[in-house]
Structures are given as structure tokens and as C-alpha cells.
Design a protein around this motif. Structure first.
Motif, PDB file in Angstrom:
ATOM      1  N   THR A 118       0.812  -1.222   0.000  1.00  0.00           N
ATOM      2  CA  THR A 118       0.000   0.000   0.000  1.00  0.00           C
ATOM      3  C   THR A 118       0.843   1.267   0.000  1.00  0.00           C
ATOM      4  O   THR A 118       0.543   2.227  -0.722  1.00  0.00           O
ATOM      5  CB  THR A 118      -0.942   0.005   1.214  1.00  0.00           C
ATOM      6  OG1 THR A 118      -1.817  -1.126   1.132  1.00  0.00           O
ATOM      7  CG2 THR A 118      -1.766   1.278   1.268  1.00  0.00           C
ATOM      8  N   GLU A 119       1.913   1.302   0.791  1.00  0.00           N
ATOM      9  CA  GLU A 119       2.721   2.521   0.867  1.00  0.00           C
ATOM     10  C   GLU A 119       3.444   2.803  -0.449  1.00  0.00           C
ATOM     11  O   GLU A 119       3.652   3.957  -0.811  1.00  0.00           O
ATOM     12  CB  GLU A 119       3.713   2.432   2.029  1.00  0.00           C
ATOM     13  CG  GLU A 119       3.053   2.384   3.401  1.00  0.00           C
ATOM     14  CD  GLU A 119       2.133   3.577   3.658  1.00  0.00           C
ATOM     15  OE1 GLU A 119       2.589   4.730   3.495  1.00  0.00           O
ATOM     16  OE2 GLU A 119       0.956   3.353   4.033  1.00  0.00           O
ATOM     17  N   THR A 165      -5.765   0.402  -5.984  1.00  0.00           N
ATOM     18  CA  THR A 165      -5.238   1.618  -6.596  1.00  0.00           C
ATOM     19  C   THR A 165      -6.125   2.812  -6.281  1.00  0.00           C
ATOM     20  O   THR A 165      -5.633   3.919  -6.055  1.00  0.00           O
ATOM     21  CB  THR A 165      -5.073   1.452  -8.120  1.00  0.00           C
ATOM     22  OG1 THR A 165      -6.336   1.146  -8.711  1.00  0.00           O
ATOM     23  CG2 THR A 165      -4.102   0.332  -8.445  1.00  0.00           C
ATOM     24  N   ARG A 166      -7.438   2.595  -6.251  1.00  0.00           N
ATOM     25  CA  ARG A 166      -8.335   3.700  -5.906  1.00  0.00           C
ATOM     26  C   ARG A 166      -8.116   4.152  -4.464  1.00  0.00           C
ATOM     27  O   ARG A 166      -8.099   5.347  -4.173  1.00  0.00           O
ATOM     28  CB  ARG A 166      -9.802   3.304  -6.129  1.00  0.00           C
ATOM     29  CG  ARG A 166     -10.771   4.429  -5.790  1.00  0.00           C
ATOM     30  CD  ARG A 166     -12.138   4.235  -6.371  1.00  0.00           C
ATOM     31  NE  ARG A 166     -12.152   4.445  -7.813  1.00  0.00           N
ATOM     32  CZ  ARG A 166     -12.148   5.649  -8.387  1.00  0.00           C
ATOM     33  NH1 ARG A 166     -12.094   6.747  -7.657  1.00  0.00           N
ATOM     34  NH2 ARG A 166     -12.180   5.747  -9.693  1.00  0.00           N
ATOM     35  N   GLU A 167      -7.906   3.211  -3.572  1.00  0.00           N
ATOM     36  CA  GLU A 167      -7.651   3.566  -2.175  1.00  0.00           C
ATOM     37  C   GLU A 167      -6.354   4.362  -2.046  1.00  0.00           C
ATOM     38  O   GLU A 167      -6.268   5.320  -1.280  1.00  0.00           O
ATOM     39  CB  GLU A 167      -7.571   2.295  -1.326  1.00  0.00           C
ATOM     40  CG  GLU A 167      -7.103   2.502   0.102  1.00  0.00           C
ATOM     41  CD  GLU A 167      -7.978   3.453   0.913  1.00  0.00           C
ATOM     42  OE1 GLU A 167      -7.464   4.052   1.875  1.00  0.00           O
ATOM     43  OE2 GLU A 167      -9.180   3.606   0.580  1.00  0.00           O
ATOM     44  N   ALA A 168      -5.332   3.983  -2.815  1.00  0.00           N
ATOM     45  CA  ALA A 168      -4.060   4.706  -2.778  1.00  0.00           C
ATOM     46  C   ALA A 168      -4.239   6.146  -3.245  1.00  0.00           C
ATOM     47  O   ALA A 168      -3.639   7.079  -2.695  1.00  0.00           O
ATOM     48  CB  ALA A 168      -3.022   4.001  -3.647  1.00  0.00           C
ATOM     49  N   VAL A 169      -5.072   6.349  -4.247  1.00  0.00           N
ATOM     50  CA  VAL A 169      -5.335   7.695  -4.752  1.00  0.00           C
ATOM     51  C   VAL A 169      -6.178   8.487  -3.755  1.00  0.00           C
ATOM     52  O   VAL A 169      -5.856   9.627  -3.406  1.00  0.00           O
ATOM     53  CB  VAL A 169      -6.035   7.628  -6.131  1.00  0.00           C
ATOM     54  CG1 VAL A 169      -6.516   9.010  -6.557  1.00  0.00           C
ATOM     55  CG2 VAL A 169      -5.091   7.051  -7.182  1.00  0.00           C
ATOM     56  N   GLY A 319       8.961  -1.484   5.845  1.00  0.00           N
ATOM     57  CA  GLY A 319       8.224  -0.667   6.804  1.00  0.00           C
ATOM     58  C   GLY A 319       8.257   0.824   6.554  1.00  0.00           C
ATOM     59  O   GLY A 319       7.706   1.598   7.341  1.00  0.00           O
ATOM     60  N   TRP A 320       8.873   1.256   5.454  1.00  0.00           N
ATOM     61  CA  TRP A 320       8.876   2.685   5.147  1.00  0.00           C
ATOM     62  C   TRP A 320       7.481   3.121   4.718  1.00  0.00           C
ATOM     63  O   TRP A 320       6.779   2.385   4.016  1.00  0.00           O
ATOM     64  CB  TRP A 320       9.835   2.986   3.997  1.00  0.00           C
ATOM     65  CG  TRP A 320      11.290   2.915   4.357  1.00  0.00           C
ATOM     66  CD1 TRP A 320      11.862   2.225   5.384  1.00  0.00           C
ATOM     67  CD2 TRP A 320      12.366   3.555   3.658  1.00  0.00           C
ATOM     68  NE1 TRP A 320      13.217   2.381   5.367  1.00  0.00           N
ATOM     69  CE2 TRP A 320      13.565   3.191   4.318  1.00  0.00           C
ATOM     70  CE3 TRP A 320      12.434   4.372   2.535  1.00  0.00           C
ATOM     71  CZ2 TRP A 320      14.817   3.642   3.893  1.00  0.00           C
ATOM     72  CZ3 TRP A 320      13.670   4.818   2.100  1.00  0.00           C
ATOM     73  CH2 TRP A 320      14.861   4.462   2.784  1.00  0.00           C
ATOM     74  N   ASP A 321       7.057   4.325   5.155  1.00  0.00           N
ATOM     75  CA  ASP A 321       5.795   4.859   4.654  1.00  0.00           C
ATOM     76  C   ASP A 321       6.058   5.664   3.384  1.00  0.00           C
ATOM     77  O   ASP A 321       7.208   5.850   2.964  1.00  0.00           O
ATOM     78  CB  ASP A 321       5.077   5.703   5.708  1.00  0.00           C
ATOM     79  CG  ASP A 321       5.817   6.983   6.075  1.00  0.00           C
ATOM     80  OD1 ASP A 321       6.808   7.343   5.395  1.00  0.00           O
ATOM     81  OD2 ASP A 321       5.423   7.629   7.054  1.00  0.00           O
ATOM     82  N   TYR A 322       4.983   6.116   2.725  1.00  0.00           N
ATOM     83  CA  TYR A 322       5.129   6.786   1.432  1.00  0.00           C
ATOM     84  C   TYR A 322       5.946   8.059   1.532  1.00  0.00           C
ATOM     85  O   TYR A 322       6.678   8.415   0.586  1.00  0.00           O
ATOM     86  CB  TYR A 322       3.754   7.070   0.811  1.00  0.00           C
ATOM     87  CG  TYR A 322       2.916   8.093   1.529  1.00  0.00           C
ATOM     88  CD1 TYR A 322       3.054   9.447   1.263  1.00  0.00           C
ATOM     89  CD2 TYR A 322       1.960   7.711   2.477  1.00  0.00           C
ATOM     90  CE1 TYR A 322       2.280  10.399   1.907  1.00  0.00           C
ATOM     91  CE2 TYR A 322       1.179   8.649   3.123  1.00  0.00           C
ATOM     92  CZ  TYR A 322       1.347   9.991   2.846  1.00  0.00           C
ATOM     93  OH  TYR A 322       0.578  10.921   3.488  1.00  0.00           O
ATOM     94  N   ARG A 323       5.874   8.768   2.667  1.00  0.00           N
ATOM     95  CA  ARG A 323       6.643  10.002   2.817  1.00  0.00           C
ATOM     96  C   ARG A 323       8.149   9.718   2.803  1.00  0.00           C
ATOM     97  O   ARG A 323       8.917  10.411   2.133  1.00  0.00           O
ATOM     98  CB  ARG A 323       6.251  10.719   4.110  1.00  0.00           C
ATOM     99  CG  ARG A 323       4.845  11.298   4.078  1.00  0.00           C
ATOM    100  CD  ARG A 323       4.474  11.963   5.383  1.00  0.00           C
ATOM    101  NE  ARG A 323       3.134  12.511   5.328  1.00  0.00           N
ATOM    102  CZ  ARG A 323       2.839  13.737   4.892  1.00  0.00           C
ATOM    103  NH1 ARG A 323       3.819  14.540   4.497  1.00  0.00           N
ATOM    104  NH2 ARG A 323       1.593  14.160   4.862  1.00  0.00           N
ATOM    105  N   LYS A 324       8.558   8.699   3.534  1.00  0.00           N
ATOM    106  CA  LYS A 324       9.975   8.358   3.594  1.00  0.00           C
ATOM    107  C   LYS A 324      10.474   7.871   2.234  1.00  0.00           C
ATOM    108  O   LYS A 324      11.592   8.194   1.821  1.00  0.00           O
ATOM    109  CB  LYS A 324      10.206   7.293   4.667  1.00  0.00           C
ATOM    110  CG  LYS A 324      11.680   7.029   4.967  1.00  0.00           C
ATOM    111  CD  LYS A 324      11.848   6.103   6.165  1.00  0.00           C
ATOM    112  CE  LYS A 324      13.330   5.896   6.483  1.00  0.00           C
ATOM    113  NZ  LYS A 324      13.517   4.998   7.653  1.00  0.00           N
TER     114      LYS A 324
END
Length: 340
Positions: A118-119, A165-169, A319-324
Motif C-alpha cells: 500500500t505505501e 489503486t483507488r484507495e491509494a489515490v 516498513g517505510w511509509d510513502y513520505r519516507k
């Protein structure tokens, strides 16, 4: 809204949809119902022709259903929103007009495997949103902002949509990367082979946030490839029989900059284009004579600048999130919510 050219320009455009309606190419146009669910448009002497009849309009906008919520098929690609048919550079262009967030759902499912963490999908959504906004600002006032192929961002419409993909958006709605308050040129690629390339070396775009950074994707077997070239593959490059082929110069990350082909010296990007992007997957390669041809050993897939998609997957699995993830591949950028 975004304006996306669906497929290449063509001499003929065929649209299909239930309860088709047609109007002018404007957001406040009045739409008239059509008696048919399949429409063929062509270009004759520079004029738009619909079902064999010349149109007084230079562009026509179609939608499906009374409220425009229906689906239109454009050359086999099913899309939401409106479709504008307009003369392009040389032939007709079919342009999908739809909201940015709906567009992104079709992009994410086309650009990144839906099974990725997901990230990683969120990072891809933000990169694609940022890239799209940057191009919209650059192409403002043009018939369309982006194409639908790998030259822009791959967009396959409704067939690429998926709940993940919709959830990610939706979960990153309005989030973009900025540099000095402007959406960045958020390039990305499939695999870098272990280290990304700077924007200057990969794309001629010497930008502070497109720097070479380390990436774990080199550990993946899929990051490495072999290509066997025969003499016939290189005729178009001017390599005579027995002519040498060798890399003349490399970037700091080891990617080819120039390639000697017989008596000619080619920019490595041109060399890759002539061989074929899908065959010569990147400029990170070694080439050796082998029998009556050459063996190319390489790593990575794509230009190498910006976010590595397979690297993003591996970082997300750690374990990295999308920001990292984004701040690693685009150092120094800010994440800002431009709209909600």
C-alpha cells in the motif's frame, strides 16, 4: 480536470457508448442526443467529419448518459468522463477529459503492479499526481496535457482500475511534491539496478531533487537482463560488417553516455531508442563481441531518474511509509496538500 490523449493520433476515431451525446468543447456546453451508440469521425482536408457529414465545429465533445456518468470506448480503451475529438499535429486526437483523481486511478493500475504494498502504491499516486500537474501547467491551453503511453504516463482507463489503486489515490488526495512551492518534475521508472541516475545525466534536466541515490532493487533477479544483438539489429545504426561497438563514456553511476557503432559515435539515449526501449532496457550495460553478434549484460529498466518502483516496493516491505520513500528518491522536496 485533465486532458489525456488516448492512443496515438489517427486518421479515424471510433467512439462507442450508451446514450451518446455531443456538444462543443467547453465545460458549459449543451449536449444533444445522438440516435446511434457508435460514432466514426475522420479528418478530410483539415475538417472534422462525423458519420460522413462535415462538422462546422473544429472539435466535438462526447459524453455517455444524460449526466455524463456513462462509459465511452475509444479504440478499445474504456474511459470515464468526456471524450473530445480534435485535429492534432497531423491527424485526429481523441482526448479524454476527466477529473485528476479519476485519471490517477487509471494511471496507478497501469504503471505499478496492483499487488505492490500500500505505501508503495501511495508513493506512486503522489508521484503521478505531481507529474500530471506539472505537465498541465506546462501544456496549459494546448488540446491535451499528456498522452497515454510510456512517453508520458501509461493510462489504460477503466480496465486498469482496482480497489487497491483507488484507495491509494483517495487516501493521498491532493498531495503533491513541491520545490519552491511548484509541483516538481516527478519522474519515475521501473527499476534502477541499484542506484538511480541524476536528472541531468538521465534526462538533461539538472534539477536539485533528481539526484543519484542508493536503491535495494539490485538484489532482485528481475533487475538484471541479457540481450543478444545480431549484425542485422545494428544496420540502421550504420555498423558495417565487423565494425566495433563499444561504450565511449559513462555517467558517474556507470550508465552509458555515448556508444561507438562502427565509424559513428551515438548519444547513448539515441542508441537505446534505435535498438528499442523494451529490448535495451536501460543504459546501465556492458557490451561484448560474441560470435557474429554482441552480448549485452545490463541492469535496471527505464531512464533511472526519480523514484524506482521496485525499490519503492522493497522499502515499503521494510516498513517505510510513502513520505519516507518519496523523500529518499526526491531529496529536499516538500509534501503539500494543494486541494481536498
Amino acid at each position: 480536470t485533465m486532458r489525456i490523449a488516448v492512443g496515438p493520433e489517427s486518421s479515424k476515431v471510433v467512439l462507442e457508448g450508451a446514450s451518446l451525446r455531443v456538444g462543443a468543447d467547453s465545460d458549459d456546453a449543451k449536449y444533444e442526443p445522438l440516435p446511434i451508440d457508435k460514432v466514426t469521425l475522420s479528418l478530410v482536408a483539415g475538417k472534422l467529419v462525423i458519420e460522413g457529414e462535415p462538422s462546422p465545429a473544429q472539435a466535438l465533445r462526447f459524453r455517455s448518459g444524460d449526466d455524463g456518468s456513462g462509459v465511452i470506448s475509444v479504440g478499445g480503451t474504456r474511459v470515464k468522463g468526456d471524450v473530445v475529438v480534435v485535429p492534432g499535429k497531423s491527424q485526429l486526437a481523441a482526448v479524454n477529459v476527466l477529473g485528476l483523481e479519476d485519471y490517477l486511478v487509471g494511471v496507478i493500475g497501469s504503471e505499478m503492479p496492483k499487488s505492490f504494498p500500500t505505501e508503495a502504491l501511495k508513493a506512486q499516486a503522489i508521484a503521478a499526481r505531481t507529474y500530471a500537474l506539472n505537465k498541465k501547467l506546462e501544456q496549459y491551453g494546448q488540446p491535451y496535457h499528456l498522452g497515454s503511453s510510456v512517453i508520458s504516463q501509461v493510462y489504460k482507463g477503466l480496465d486498469a482500475e482496482d480497489p487497491r489503486t483507488r484507495e491509494a489515490v483517495e487516501s493521498t488526495r491532493g498531495l503533491v511534491m513541491t520545490w519552491q512551492l511548484q509541483p516538481i518534475e516527478a519522474y519515475f521508472h521501473a527499476s534502477c539496478g541499484g542506484r538511480t541516475e541524476s536528472g541531468g545525466d538521465a534526462l538533461g534536466r539538472d534539477l536539485p531533487y533528481l539526484q543519484a541515490v542508493d536503491c535495494p532493487c539490485a538484489k532482485l533477479p528481475t533487475s538484471h537482463w541479457t540481450l543478444n544483438l545480431k549484425q542485422g539489429d545494428l544496420k540502421a545504426l550504420g555498423a558495417g560488417k565487423g565494425g566495433a561497438i563499444k561504450v565511449q563514456g559513462r555517467s558517474p553511476t556507470g550508465r552509458a553516455r555515448r556508444v561507438e557503432v562502427g565509424a559513428r559515435s551515438l548519444d547513448a539515449v539515441t542508441f537505446r531508442e534505435r535498438i528499442g526501449y523494451m529490448k535495451l532496457k536501460s543504459l546501465s550495460f556492458q557490451i561484448e563481441k560474441s560470435g557474429d553478434g554482441w552480448t549485452v549484460e545490463g541492469s535496471g529498466f527505464g531512464h533511472g531518474a526519480g523514484m524506482c518502483q521496485w525499490g519503492a516496493r522493497m522499502y515499503a516491505e521494510k516498513g517505510w511509509d510513502y513520505r519516507k520513500i518519496l523523500q529518499h528518491y526526491y531529496p529536499g522536496v516538500e509534501l503539500q496538500t494543494l486541494y481536498e
